[in-house]
Design a protein around this motif. Structure first.
Motif, mmCIF file in Angstrom:
data_model
loop_
_atom_site.group_PDB
_atom_site.id
_atom_site.type_symbol
_atom_site.label_atom_id
_atom_site.label_comp_id
_atom_site.label_asym_id
_atom_site.label_seq_id
_atom_site.Cartn_x
_atom_site.Cartn_y
_atom_site.Cartn_z
ATOM 1 N N SER A 110 0.824 -1.201 0.000
ATOM 2 C CA SER A 110 0.000 0.000 0.000
ATOM 3 C C SER A 110 0.860 1.254 0.000
ATOM 4 O O SER A 110 1.856 1.343 0.710
ATOM 5 N N PRO A 111 0.480 2.270 -0.790
ATOM 6 C CA PRO A 111 1.244 3.519 -0.834
ATOM 7 C C PRO A 111 1.275 4.213 0.523
ATOM 8 O O PRO A 111 0.335 4.121 1.304
ATOM 9 N N SER A 112 2.360 4.927 0.780
ATOM 10 C CA SER A 112 2.479 5.691 2.015
ATOM 11 C C SER A 112 1.612 6.941 1.935
ATOM 12 O O SER A 112 1.148 7.343 0.868
ATOM 13 N N ARG A 113 1.400 7.579 3.104
ATOM 14 C CA ARG A 113 0.637 8.817 3.144
ATOM 15 C C ARG A 113 1.287 9.891 2.273
ATOM 16 O O ARG A 113 0.608 10.635 1.557
ATOM 17 N N THR A 114 2.586 9.973 2.326
ATOM 18 C CA THR A 114 3.300 10.965 1.523
ATOM 19 C C THR A 114 3.080 10.729 0.036
ATOM 20 O O THR A 114 2.829 11.665 -0.729
ATOM 21 N N LEU A 115 3.151 9.462 -0.382
ATOM 22 C CA LEU A 115 2.945 9.140 -1.786
ATOM 23 C C LEU A 115 1.517 9.454 -2.210
ATOM 24 O O LEU A 115 1.287 10.019 -3.292
ATOM 25 N N ILE A 116 0.541 9.098 -1.393
ATOM 26 C CA ILE A 116 -0.858 9.365 -1.730
ATOM 27 C C ILE A 116 -1.081 10.860 -1.949
ATOM 28 O O ILE A 116 -1.756 11.277 -2.894
ATOM 29 N N ASP A 117 -0.507 11.687 -1.073
ATOM 30 C CA ASP A 117 -0.667 13.137 -1.220
ATOM 31 C C ASP A 117 -0.063 13.633 -2.536
ATOM 32 O O ASP A 117 -0.630 14.509 -3.200
ATOM 33 N N PRO A 161 6.816 7.800 -12.229
ATOM 34 C CA PRO A 161 8.085 7.917 -11.489
ATOM 35 C C PRO A 161 7.890 7.947 -9.975
ATOM 36 O O PRO A 161 8.737 7.452 -9.231
ATOM 37 N N LEU A 162 6.785 8.514 -9.516
ATOM 38 C CA LEU A 162 6.507 8.536 -8.076
ATOM 39 C C LEU A 162 6.299 7.111 -7.561
ATOM 40 O O LEU A 162 6.807 6.741 -6.489
ATOM 41 N N CYS A 163 5.547 6.327 -8.305
ATOM 42 C CA CYS A 163 5.299 4.942 -7.895
ATOM 43 C C CYS A 163 6.565 4.100 -7.993
ATOM 44 O O CYS A 163 6.842 3.271 -7.107
ATOM 45 N N ARG A 164 7.341 4.326 -9.046
ATOM 46 C CA ARG A 164 8.576 3.555 -9.220
ATOM 47 C C ARG A 164 9.521 3.783 -8.049
ATOM 48 O O ARG A 164 10.156 2.842 -7.551
ATOM 49 N N ALA A 165 9.611 5.037 -7.597
ATOM 50 C CA ALA A 165 10.488 5.344 -6.460
ATOM 51 C C ALA A 165 10.030 4.649 -5.190
ATOM 52 O O ALA A 165 10.831 4.396 -4.288
ATOM 53 N N ALA A 166 8.742 4.320 -5.117
ATOM 54 C CA ALA A 166 8.198 3.618 -3.957
ATOM 55 C C ALA A 166 8.165 2.108 -4.161
ATOM 56 O O ALA A 166 7.608 1.378 -3.334
ATOM 57 N N THR A 208 -7.990 13.514 -6.100
ATOM 58 C CA THR A 208 -7.701 13.142 -4.713
ATOM 59 C C THR A 208 -8.437 11.870 -4.339
ATOM 60 O O THR A 208 -7.881 10.971 -3.678
ATOM 61 N N PHE A 209 -9.696 11.757 -4.758
ATOM 62 C CA PHE A 209 -10.491 10.565 -4.465
ATOM 63 C C PHE A 209 -9.826 9.321 -5.050
ATOM 64 O O PHE A 209 -9.711 8.284 -4.385
ATOM 65 N N MET A 210 -9.348 9.428 -6.289
ATOM 66 C CA MET A 210 -8.675 8.300 -6.927
ATOM 67 C C MET A 210 -7.407 7.907 -6.184
ATOM 68 O O MET A 210 -7.120 6.717 -5.991
#
Length: 318
Positions: free
Chosen positions: A8-15, A64-69, A214-216
Motif C-alpha cells: 500500500s502507498p504511504s501517506r506521503t505518496l498518496i498526497d 516515477p513517483l510509484c517507481r520510487a516507492a 484526490t479521491f482516486m
C-alpha cells in the motif's frame, strides 16, 4: 478489509498522487481530450474528458513517483457513450429503471495473486449554480434512491448475466456509489471542478468534498470511505458486480475487417487504452501518446459497450 502494508502507498505518496491527478483532471475538464472538437460542457462530455484526456497525463506524473516507492503502475481509461441499465423495485414496490453509473473507478493494489480492490460507482451531475447541487429531476431521484438504499436489482442487459443483486450484503454498502458534481461556476477563468460527494445526506452544496483526483489517489491507498472493497476473493454481490463490469468492458471486441482484419481489436490489451463511442463510431488506441485521429472503427455487431472506466493497478516490482 485486507491490508498489505508492504504494498500500500504511504501517506506521503498518496498526497503526491492526489496533487498530480487533480492537476491533470483540471486540465482535461477545462480543455477536453485531444479527440474533442470543443471544451466539455455536459456530464457525458466531462466523463469523456477525464477518461480520454487525463489518463495519459496522470500516468506520466504518477509512474516515477510509484517507481520510487517500488510500485509498478498500470492505468487504463475507457469511455463508453452508453452505460449499463438496471431495474429494481423501490420501497413502494414500483418498478424503476436507471443507468447504474456514468463512471466506474477501480483500484487494485498488491500482487496479481493477492491484491485489494477498491471500487466505486459515480453518477456525474452538473451543479445548478455556484456550490449548489440539485438532484430534483426524475432520473436523478431514481438514481439517488438506488444509491442510498441499494434495492435488490437486475441488469437489464442479459449479457451481464447477473440478477437479484443485493449490495447491502457485506461491509461498506454506503460507499458503493457517489455523486460526482461538476461545478463550472466555482472558479474564475472557466475552470470546472469535479468533487466527489457521498450519497447520504443528499448532496446539496459543494464545500469540502474531495476532488476527483484526490479521491482516486485515496482509493489507491485503500482509504476507508473512498470506494468500497470489491476484492474478487470476497465473493459478495458487490465484488461480483465489479468483476462482471470489468469483464464486459474489457472483452468487448469491435469488428471492422477492412481496418482491423478478422481478429478485431480487444479492449484492455495494453497499458493505456482509450475508447470513445458515439452512436455510430468508435475511436480506439493502445498508444501511450493518445488516440490517433484517423482510426475510425465502426462497430458492426450489437454487443454492449460496457461502462466508462478508470482502472488503477499498483503492483510490487518482482
Amino acid at each position: 478489509m485486507t491490508f498489505m502494508s508492504n504494498v500500500s502507498p504511504s501517506r506521503t505518496l498518496i498526497d503526491k498522487l492526489a496533487f498530480e491527478a487533480d492537476l491533470a483532471i483540471d486540465a482535461a475538464l477545462r480543455a477536453g481530450s485531444p479527440t474533442m472538437i470543443r471544451s466539455p460542457r455536459t456530464e457525458i462530455e466531462f466523463v469523456a474528458a477525464v477518461t480520454l484526456g487525463s489518463v495519459h497525463d496522470i500516468a506520466t506524473a504518477w509512474r516515477p513517483l510509484c517507481r520510487a516507492a517500488g510500485l509498478r503502475l498500470t492505468l487504463t481509461g475507457v469511455f463508453c457513450h452508453a452505460a449499463p441499465r438496471v431495474r429494481f423495485l423501490d420501497g413502494n414496490g414500483r418498478q424503476r429503471q436507471c443507468e447504474l453509473a456514468d463512471l466506474l473507478i477501480v483500484a487494485d493494489v498488491g500482487s496479481p495473486k493477492s491484491f485489494v480492490r477498491q471500487a466505486v460507482l459515480v453518477q456525474a451531475k452538473m451543479a445548478r449554480a455556484m456550490q449548489r447541487v440539485s438532484l430534483a429531476g426524475p432520473s436523478s431521484r431514481v438514481q439517488l434512491d438506488l444509491y442510498q438504499n441499494w434495492h435488490v436489482f437486475d441488469f437489464s442487459d442479459p449479457v451481464y448475466g447477473l440478477s437479484q443483486l443485493n449490495l447491502m450484503t457485506g461491509a461498506g454498502a454506503i460507499y458503493s456509489g457517489t455523486i460526482g458534481v461538476l461545478d463550472r461556476h466555482l472558479h474564475l477563468k472557466a475552470q470546472p471542478v469535479w468533487t466527489q460527494h457521498r450519497v447520504k445526506p443528499t448532496p446539496a452544496t459543494v464545500s469540502n468534498e474531495p476532488r476527483l483526483g484526490t479521491f482516486m489517489a485515496e482509493m489507491a491507498g485503500n482509504a476507508i470511505g473512498f470506494g468500497r472493497e470489491a476484492s474478487p476473493s470476497l465473493q459478495t454481490d458487490w465484488s461480483k458486480t465489479i468483476e462482471r463490469l470489468l469483464d464486459v468492458t474489457y472483452k468487448q471486441i469491435f469488428h471492422n475487417k477492412a481496418v482491423l482484419g478478422p481478429g478485431g481489436m480487444r479492449r484492455g490489451a495494453h497499458e493505456i487504452v482509450y475508447l470513445m463511442r458515439s452512436l455510430d463510431s468508435a475511436v480506439s488506441s493502445a498508444s501511450s501518446g493518445g488516440p490517433p485521429y484517423d482510426y475510425e472503427i465502426q462497430p458492426d455487431d450489437s454487443r454492449p459497450g460496457g461502462i466508462s472506466l478508470v482502472h488503477i493497478v499498483l503492483r510490487p516490482f518482482d
